[in-house]
Scaffold this motif. Sequence first.
Motif, mmCIF file in Angstrom:
data_model
loop_
_atom_site.group_PDB
_atom_site.id
_atom_site.type_symbol
_atom_site.label_atom_id
_atom_site.label_comp_id
_atom_site.label_asym_id
_atom_site.label_seq_id
_atom_site.Cartn_x
_atom_site.Cartn_y
_atom_site.Cartn_z
ATOM 1 N N THR A 26 0.753 -1.156 -0.064
ATOM 2 C CA THR A 26 -0.011 -0.087 -0.157
ATOM 3 C C THR A 26 1.049 0.885 0.167
ATOM 4 N N LEU A 27 0.697 2.263 -0.776
ATOM 5 C CA LEU A 27 1.489 3.594 -0.872
ATOM 6 C C LEU A 27 0.456 4.153 -0.083
ATOM 7 N N LYS A 28 1.157 5.420 1.229
ATOM 8 C CA LYS A 28 0.841 6.196 1.193
ATOM 9 C C LYS A 28 1.275 7.766 1.142
ATOM 10 N N VAL A 29 0.678 8.234 1.423
ATOM 11 C CA VAL A 29 0.957 10.415 1.536
ATOM 12 C C VAL A 29 2.052 10.033 2.437
ATOM 13 N N GLY A 30 3.233 10.178 2.372
ATOM 14 C CA GLY A 30 4.291 10.758 3.040
ATOM 15 C C GLY A 30 5.544 9.473 2.993
ATOM 16 N N ASP A 31 5.567 8.734 2.192
ATOM 17 C CA ASP A 31 6.104 7.388 2.184
ATOM 18 C C ASP A 31 7.410 8.081 1.230
ATOM 19 N N VAL A 32 8.204 7.293 1.283
ATOM 20 C CA VAL A 32 10.280 8.612 0.119
ATOM 21 C C VAL A 32 9.988 6.123 -0.578
ATOM 22 N N ILE A 33 9.764 7.149 -1.704
ATOM 23 C CA ILE A 33 10.000 6.159 -2.471
ATOM 24 C C ILE A 33 10.925 6.488 -3.833
ATOM 25 N N VAL A 34 11.837 5.742 -4.275
ATOM 26 C CA VAL A 34 12.573 5.047 -5.322
ATOM 27 C C VAL A 34 11.808 4.836 -6.834
ATOM 28 N N GLY A 35 12.299 5.686 -8.198
ATOM 29 C CA GLY A 35 12.432 5.474 -9.371
ATOM 30 C C GLY A 35 12.719 5.092 -10.099
ATOM 31 N N GLY A 36 13.540 4.012 -10.586
ATOM 32 C CA GLY A 36 14.643 4.759 -11.689
ATOM 33 C C GLY A 36 15.167 5.306 -10.628
ATOM 34 N N SER A 37 15.707 6.224 -11.694
ATOM 35 C CA SER A 37 17.204 7.468 -11.099
ATOM 36 C C SER A 37 16.116 8.265 -10.306
ATOM 37 N N GLN A 38 15.269 8.488 -10.224
ATOM 38 C CA GLN A 38 14.656 9.262 -9.219
ATOM 39 C C GLN A 38 14.063 9.224 -8.184
ATOM 40 N N TRP A 39 14.130 10.539 -7.229
ATOM 41 C CA TRP A 39 13.695 9.775 -5.177
ATOM 42 C C TRP A 39 12.555 10.825 -5.295
ATOM 43 N N GLY A 40 11.541 10.487 -4.008
ATOM 44 C CA GLY A 40 11.534 12.058 -3.264
ATOM 45 C C GLY A 40 10.036 10.763 -1.822
ATOM 46 N N ARG A 41 9.675 11.766 -1.577
ATOM 47 C CA ARG A 41 8.136 11.065 -0.605
ATOM 48 C C ARG A 41 7.596 12.183 -1.205
ATOM 49 N N VAL A 42 6.526 10.937 -1.189
ATOM 50 C CA VAL A 42 5.401 10.803 -1.529
ATOM 51 C C VAL A 42 4.715 12.665 -0.734
ATOM 52 N N ARG A 43 4.452 13.611 -1.869
ATOM 53 C CA ARG A 43 3.763 14.655 -1.191
ATOM 54 C C ARG A 43 1.784 14.414 -1.938
ATOM 55 N N ALA A 44 1.669 13.989 -3.118
ATOM 56 C CA ALA A 44 0.379 13.382 -2.837
ATOM 57 C C ALA A 44 -0.098 12.665 -3.633
ATOM 58 N N LEU A 45 -1.479 11.755 -3.650
ATOM 59 C CA LEU A 45 -1.668 10.911 -5.052
ATOM 60 C C LEU A 45 -3.210 11.602 -5.257
ATOM 61 N N LEU A 46 -3.088 11.212 -6.349
ATOM 62 C CA LEU A 46 -4.847 11.256 -6.977
ATOM 63 C C LEU A 46 -4.804 10.429 -7.973
ATOM 64 N N ASP A 47 -6.090 10.056 -7.545
ATOM 65 C CA ASP A 47 -6.642 8.672 -8.480
ATOM 66 C C ASP A 47 -6.899 8.893 -10.127
ATOM 67 N N ASP A 48 -7.488 8.371 -11.178
ATOM 68 C CA ASP A 48 -7.863 8.262 -12.320
ATOM 69 C C ASP A 48 -9.054 9.592 -12.417
ATOM 70 N N LYS A 49 -9.591 10.100 -11.030
ATOM 71 C CA LYS A 49 -10.895 11.087 -11.896
ATOM 72 C C LYS A 49 -10.304 12.007 -11.451
ATOM 73 N N GLY A 50 -8.786 12.435 -11.276
ATOM 74 C CA GLY A 50 -8.326 13.397 -10.115
ATOM 75 C C GLY A 50 -8.685 14.529 -8.750
ATOM 76 N N GLU A 51 -9.083 13.701 -8.227
ATOM 77 C CA GLU A 51 -9.685 13.338 -7.180
ATOM 78 C C GLU A 51 -8.306 12.881 -5.936
ATOM 79 N N ALA A 52 -7.974 14.276 -4.905
ATOM 80 C CA ALA A 52 -6.653 13.115 -3.358
ATOM 81 C C ALA A 52 -7.379 12.230 -3.219
ATOM 82 N N ALA A 53 -6.704 11.142 -3.374
ATOM 83 C CA ALA A 53 -6.238 10.020 -1.472
ATOM 84 C C ALA A 53 -5.288 9.870 -0.642
ATOM 85 N N GLN A 54 -5.322 8.984 0.058
ATOM 86 C CA GLN A 54 -4.456 9.337 1.091
ATOM 87 C C GLN A 54 -3.222 7.941 0.911
ATOM 88 N N GLU A 55 -3.722 6.560 0.502
ATOM 89 C CA GLU A 55 -3.350 5.732 0.084
ATOM 90 C C GLU A 55 -3.980 5.003 -1.223
#
Length: 735
Positions: free
Chosen positions: A434-463
């Motif tokens: 389960t991916l949550k807001v605030g998780d530290v993620i790595v994708g390829g040669s980029q990394w970051g901390r999840v600031r926001a999650l948006l579903d396919d309708k553009g609405e914000a989600a927490q996980e």
Amino acid sequence: MRNALRLRRASAREEARRTQEAESKRRSEQEAKRRLAGGEPGPAPVSTVARKAPSFAAAPGAAAAVGATAAARPATVEEEEAKRILRRPGMPTKVIVPRPVKGAEQKSRGRLTVANVTGEEEERTRSVAAFRRRVQRLKGHVNETKEKLAREVILPETITIQELANRMSERGVDVIKLLMKQGQMAKITDVIDADTAQLIAEELGHTVKRVAESDVEEGLFDAPDAEESLLPRPPVVTIMGHVDHGKTSLLDAIRHANVVSGEAGGITQHIGAYQIVAPNGAPVTFIDTPGHAAFTAMRARGAKVTDIVVLVVAADDGVMPQTAEAIAHARAAGVPIIVAINKIDKPDAKPERVRSELLQHEVQVETLGGETLEVEVSATKKINLDKLLDLIALQAELLDLKANPARPAEGTVIEARLDKGRGPVATVLVQRGTLKVGDVIVGGSQWGRVRALLDDKGEAAQEAGPSTPVEVLGFSGSPEAGDRVAVVESEARAREITEYRERQKREKAAARGTLARGSLADMMSQLKTAGRKEFPLVIKGDVQGSVEAIIATLEKLNTDEVAARVIHAGVGGITESDITLAEASHAAVIGFNVRAHKEARALAEQAGIEIRYYNIIYNLVDDVKAAMSGLLAPTLREEMLGNAEILEVFNISKVGKVAGCRVTDGTVQRGAHVRLIRDNVVVHEGKLSTLKRFKDEVKEVVAGQECGMAFENYQDMRQGDVIECYNVHEIKRSL
């Protein structure tokens, strides 16, 4: 024990003193007897002189001091030699003590204590350690060498000699000696590979543990889950097929949306991910892929992350090249196929034709006795859509799809883009955890901390749980489409992983840029492509997948004579740095579904660089192909005009040599190309500068007539030579 030794030494000295005094007294008595017997006056003994000294003294205090000293301590023979007593009339007796000679033994000057004053002077003796060393030297004894410690040495892929010696606790010179024995001359700062380091370490008696730089990724993906922690998850369904066969329209009908109206030219040029709820109440995740030939990599990505492939084939068009390619991708991914025969509402629809053509690609549907599920649908009339969803649910039930939601998330980047207001945005399909807001993620040669999650309708989600597509905000840069994403425990681990991947990417780019020595065939191919013309390009697109598709398509246009060279390709709007790069390399700037910033437009106008905007990949490829065709050298075609024979050569002043000729066949035109042939050998090629008929300049002379000819920059004409006249036509080439 020390006190006893001190007493023993004091008693020995006292005994020696008494013996010396007795011997001195005996000698004095014998000397006195001898002199009395012989009647010779002799010098008085020292003791007598000491007693008589006060009678000559003017100062009784000094005499008393001398007498007291003589009484307390009898003089010895040594004291007689050391002291001289001066006697002068009317003067006190003066005792002169000689100064100590330089180099003689000095009296030790320690602290003045009662023990030092009252006690006897202690002789200095050797220490116990010095005594032991002396005994060992006499015996020829050598110190025992310490037992050597065997260590476990951790070896990376490369290591310096100094670092290797430190890890083994050995001297660097010993390591260099071993290398010299193997025929290698090295310095202590040189870098050696892991194999050489392992040989040295084992030679010195150590054990080795090999590690690689890629170990930083160990445990990042595919950690096994306990069976009891697995829970059912929604299926991931990918819609694939040929372009314009109704894939997006079918998905729109299922989603009750209208995505196709927003696509330029009516074709899908992006990969999309959506989640719907089927009639049975179970969620289903759909991934829509482009059908255009350029988007092969996108279709391959869609097949890799999917559980089920829905192959859409138009009933009025049949199986096409991209349909066959989609079948190959599904087979490579090892996923089941559901055939959806679309557009059955059209009058020229022939579903049976589709079924028979699928047999040529080894896809046998159920109606023909096979195992592949198939359904006839219509996206526009919404026919049999519920039946398609039922087949998907049935296939998912057979697959028994499960995942563990209570663990750090893992997933795949479906698409990535650079948003002007939100920064890098990646569409990620969560596959495990389960991916949550605030998780530290790595994708390829980029990394970051999840600031926001948006579903396919553009609405914000927490996980977002397994099989859920979400847009992730918070990456440090735009990751590449197809990169795997994982949640890590700390930012330090994320930096370590991304730095390693970035280093690998740089090394691969450097390796591609360096012309390595290869075989003779490689060298010949390099020589063949060394002189080809290049069409430099700077490409900016809206998403990573589109840029990837454009580059792959342009590479297919390359030939031995001309090639499209992509200097820079990226995601996002056209910036000033892109214009500066294009100006420096004389490149064209192409924007695909993006626009230039205001500053970039001003700089482009100032530098005279044209920015071409496109929103359909067909038009982009056609324009680049036309521009590359302009770099091709045209084909030259000769058109024969006629022949003439030189009868006589005239030398005219201020003009030079002029050939008098007769045209034997065809025509001869002024300004045409000519060849001078002598004995069937071409001796000159050039242009006809002068063509005269009698005294007049003429444009052409026909067969059978005589004329005068002169060549440009050539005078060596002889009688009997043949002049061949022809025109050259340039034919434009295209790719």
